[in-house]
Write a protein that holds these residues in place. Structure first.
Motif, PDB file in Angstrom:
ATOM      1  N   ARG A 233      74.127  60.190 125.335  1.00  0.00           N
ATOM      2  CA  ARG A 233      72.748  60.319 124.870  1.00  0.00           C
ATOM      3  C   ARG A 233      72.627  61.497 123.911  1.00  0.00           C
ATOM      4  O   ARG A 233      73.401  62.466 124.008  1.00  0.00           O
ATOM      5  CB  ARG A 233      71.802  60.506 126.064  1.00  0.00           C
ATOM      6  N   ALA A 234      71.650  61.410 123.016  1.00  0.00           N
ATOM      7  CA  ALA A 234      71.418  62.484 122.043  1.00  0.00           C
ATOM      8  C   ALA A 234      69.921  62.572 121.752  1.00  0.00           C
ATOM      9  O   ALA A 234      69.163  61.624 121.971  1.00  0.00           O
ATOM     10  CB  ALA A 234      72.186  62.216 120.756  1.00  0.00           C
ATOM     11  N   LYS A 235      69.519  63.743 121.268  1.00  0.00           N
ATOM     12  CA  LYS A 235      68.134  63.953 120.844  1.00  0.00           C
ATOM     13  C   LYS A 235      68.147  64.701 119.514  1.00  0.00           C
ATOM     14  O   LYS A 235      68.956  65.612 119.333  1.00  0.00           O
ATOM     15  CB  LYS A 235      67.354  64.786 121.867  1.00  0.00           C
ATOM     16  N   ILE A 236      67.252  64.314 118.612  1.00  0.00           N
ATOM     17  CA  ILE A 236      67.057  65.088 117.386  1.00  0.00           C
ATOM     18  C   ILE A 236      65.557  65.351 117.214  1.00  0.00           C
ATOM     19  O   ILE A 236      64.729  64.530 117.608  1.00  0.00           O
ATOM     20  CB  ILE A 236      67.624  64.400 116.124  1.00  0.00           C
ATOM     21  N   ALA A 287      60.481  67.332 123.698  1.00  0.00           N
ATOM     22  CA  ALA A 287      61.913  67.338 124.007  1.00  0.00           C
ATOM     23  C   ALA A 287      62.201  66.710 125.361  1.00  0.00           C
ATOM     24  O   ALA A 287      63.282  66.161 125.580  1.00  0.00           O
ATOM     25  CB  ALA A 287      62.442  68.768 123.980  1.00  0.00           C
ATOM     26  N   LEU A 288      61.245  66.796 126.298  1.00  0.00           N
ATOM     27  CA  LEU A 288      61.431  66.245 127.641  1.00  0.00           C
ATOM     28  C   LEU A 288      60.938  64.805 127.761  1.00  0.00           C
ATOM     29  O   LEU A 288      60.940  64.235 128.860  1.00  0.00           O
ATOM     30  CB  LEU A 288      60.715  67.121 128.667  1.00  0.00           C
ATOM     31  N   ALA A 289      60.460  64.216 126.660  1.00  0.00           N
ATOM     32  CA  ALA A 289      60.017  62.823 126.686  1.00  0.00           C
ATOM     33  C   ALA A 289      61.185  61.954 127.171  1.00  0.00           C
ATOM     34  O   ALA A 289      62.347  62.286 126.943  1.00  0.00           O
ATOM     35  CB  ALA A 289      59.564  62.408 125.284  1.00  0.00           C
ATOM     36  N   PRO A 290      60.899  60.870 127.887  1.00  0.00           N
ATOM     37  CA  PRO A 290      59.591  60.204 128.058  1.00  0.00           C
ATOM     38  C   PRO A 290      58.760  60.723 129.246  1.00  0.00           C
ATOM     39  O   PRO A 290      57.739  60.123 129.565  1.00  0.00           O
ATOM     40  CB  PRO A 290      60.000  58.751 128.287  1.00  0.00           C
ATOM     41  N   ALA A 291      59.194  61.788 129.905  1.00  0.00           N
ATOM     42  CA  ALA A 291      58.433  62.308 131.042  1.00  0.00           C
ATOM     43  C   ALA A 291      57.121  62.929 130.579  1.00  0.00           C
ATOM     44  O   ALA A 291      57.051  63.533 129.513  1.00  0.00           O
ATOM     45  CB  ALA A 291      59.260  63.359 131.782  1.00  0.00           C
ATOM     46  N   ILE A 318      64.156  64.791 134.656  1.00  0.00           N
ATOM     47  CA  ILE A 318      65.540  65.220 134.891  1.00  0.00           C
ATOM     48  C   ILE A 318      66.506  64.320 134.135  1.00  0.00           C
ATOM     49  O   ILE A 318      67.459  64.790 133.520  1.00  0.00           O
ATOM     50  CB  ILE A 318      65.852  65.211 136.402  1.00  0.00           C
ATOM     51  N   GLY A 319      66.256  63.009 134.170  1.00  0.00           N
ATOM     52  CA  GLY A 319      67.129  62.065 133.482  1.00  0.00           C
ATOM     53  C   GLY A 319      68.341  61.690 134.314  1.00  0.00           C
ATOM     54  O   GLY A 319      68.637  62.305 135.348  1.00  0.00           O
ATOM     55  N   VAL A 325      67.133  66.821 130.944  1.00  0.00           N
ATOM     56  CA  VAL A 325      66.815  68.245 131.017  1.00  0.00           C
ATOM     57  C   VAL A 325      67.862  69.076 130.276  1.00  0.00           C
ATOM     58  O   VAL A 325      67.540  70.083 129.639  1.00  0.00           O
ATOM     59  CB  VAL A 325      66.658  68.703 132.495  1.00  0.00           C
ATOM     60  N   ARG A 326      69.121  68.655 130.301  1.00  0.00           N
ATOM     61  CA  ARG A 326      70.174  69.387 129.574  1.00  0.00           C
ATOM     62  C   ARG A 326      69.970  69.295 128.068  1.00  0.00           C
ATOM     63  O   ARG A 326      70.100  70.295 127.344  1.00  0.00           O
ATOM     64  CB  ARG A 326      71.563  68.856 129.957  1.00  0.00           C
TER      65      ARG A 326
END
Length: 470
Positions: A233-236, A287-291, A318-319, A325-326
């Motif tokens: 998984r990745a986030k930008i 950044a914590l989406a979708p929570a 948490i995911g 969260v990381r």
């Protein structure tokens, strides 16, 4: 001294290996200078020149003109000197061309070895300069072989190394496969330039989006931060300088086409695209989406985020295996603690009840004290009068009475000092493995690139000129 192959060597090296003619000539001159010193005496002063028109190396030996010669390698008599130059005088230095040095086969072989060694060094420097200015770019090559788990990638002019740790988990390349990677570093080693590639770097993800999204290329959209757990998984985080353009939608593309191309290159890695904000609270929520986040408490000094969520949002925040969260921690650069709202409320209630063991502390006062960070009688007992006055907004005498009453009850052993915490308040915690913020670097123009090349050439020339016989 004529060597018919010298001109051919210079031409071949310049054409086949791309080495400048002046550098090759300098290497040849240095090689024969060393050979001359070995043959005629290292204490002598010599000069070698390549004569382009005659295709030959000219060797000159410099001697001081004196009346009495003590060292024939360094000195020459005035009479002998006048035979060469009528205008010479005692104290002058005379350059004498060595017409027939009678180099042996060993001497020529030594010169040949020096020439090719210096040419190899020059070739390495040119290769280094060629790829050094391409650091941080995407680069494509062909997988040639495996060495100790690392993949050797053919880039055409040179081979690069894709270390095992920089390969996405689950990837398996075969010989002849095309590999696209991020050029992370070019370093000079004893064996020449080492070109290091990466497919796990967050910047590889950034560069892939730059290729797929024209708005990123033209500067309309900017990637502010990126975080990855390669292969999973990745986030930008993206932002637009044009209010009319949705940065997230532009990166996703029509029917997800743009982001899907990146996902395919990353072997199915899931990518979350969030909107960046300078406001840390807003950015952390994204950044914590979708929570869905209930509340965020920010500690700028220790770079901590205490994130409060409802019980039904806990697993989302948490995911899977803590991924969400990381990645959020890496994206924001803050340590993130996920706290369940129900557990927090339970802890607050227990702290209020603990403080209310003191008869003069009402429920309202206990609530105010807990909000100020006083979580039990033990914390209260360690406070100063002034602190308690500020928190409860009471007179000093009343604060003194409360503290006296607290100390008396503690001495009698009639009250508990702290609440009993049966379970951990923090449901998940993540320390950023790295700060995913992308530092904006100035684009290098042609002038900068030319400067890099000239620096490499200067190093070559200095190395050749500084060569001495050991």
């Amino acid at each position: 001294m004529v060597f018919s192959e010298i001109g051919k060597v210079i031409e071949a090296l310049g054409k086949d290996r791309g080495i400048e003619r002046d550098i090759v000539i300098k290497a040849i001159e240095q090689a024969f200078l060393v050979t001359a010193r070995k043959k005629f005496g290292i204490q002598g002063e010599y000069e070698t020149r390549y004569n382009d028109s005659d295709d030959e190396i000219e060797i000159y030996q410099y001697k001081n003109v004196v009346d009495d010669v003590r060292d024939p390698i360094l000195e020459i008599t005035l009479n002998d000197a006048k035979e060469l130059d009528e205008e010479v005088e005692v104290g002058d230095q005379l350059g004498i061309r060595i017409e027939n040095p009678n180099f042996t086969r060993v001497d020529v072989q030594t010169a040949r070895q020096i020439i090719f060694q210096k040419v190899r060094d020059a070739e390495r420097e040119i290769l280094f300069a060629d790829f050094k200015h391409r650091e941080t770019e995407l680069i494509t090559g062909i997988a040639r072989r495996y060495e100790r788990g690392n993949i050797i990638v053919d880039l055409g002019k040179a081979d690069a190394i894709l270390p095992r740790r920089e390969i996405i988990p689950g990837e398996n390349f075969k010989t002849g496969d095309r590999i696209q990677a991020y050029l992370s570093e070019v370093v000079m080693t004893n064996r020449g330039p080492e070109i290091r590639l990466s497919r796990t770097s967050p910047l590889f993800l950034v560069k892939l989006f730059e290729v797929e999204v024209p708005e990123i290329q033209d500067g309309t959209i900017e990637i502010k931060a990126a975080a990855r757990e390669p292969g999973h998984r990745a986030k930008i985080a993206v932002v637009s300088v044009d209010k009319d353009i949705d940065p997230v939608g532009a990166c996703v593309g029509m029917k997800g086409s743009r982001v899907q191309n990146v996902v395919n290159e990353l072997q199915g890695e899931k990518i979350d695209i969030v909107k960046y904000s300078e406001d840390l609270d807003t950015f952390a929520r994204a950044a914590l989406a979708p929570a869905e986040i209930t509340n965020i408490m920010i500690d700028d000094e220790d770079k901590n985020l205490a994130v409060v969520v409802e019980e039904d949002q806990l697993s989302l925040a948490i995911g899977r295996r803590g991924q969400n969260v990381r990645l959020a921690a890496m994206l924001t650069g803050f340590k993130v603690n996920i706290i369940s709202k129900s557990k927090l409320q339970e802890k607050i209630q227990k702290a209020v009840e603990n403080l209310m063991q003191i008869p003069t502390i009402t429920d309202a006062r206990a609530q105010v004290m807990v909000q100020a960070g006083v979580e039990g009688v033990g914390d209260l007992a360690g406070m100063e009068n002034e602190q308690l006055c500020q928190i409860l907004e009471v007179e000093e005498a009343e604060a003194t009475e409360i503290l006296k009453e607290t100390h008396d009850l503690i001495e009698k052993g009639e009250i508990s000092l702290q609440i009993d915490e049966e379970e951990e308040l923090v449901s998940a915690s993540a320390i950023p493995a790295y700060h995913g913020k992308i530092e904006k670097s100035g684009s290098s123009d042609g002038e900068d690139e030319a400067e890099k090349f000239s620096d490499a050439e200067r190093r070559l020339r200095e190395e050749l000129a500084a060569f001495k016989l050991k």
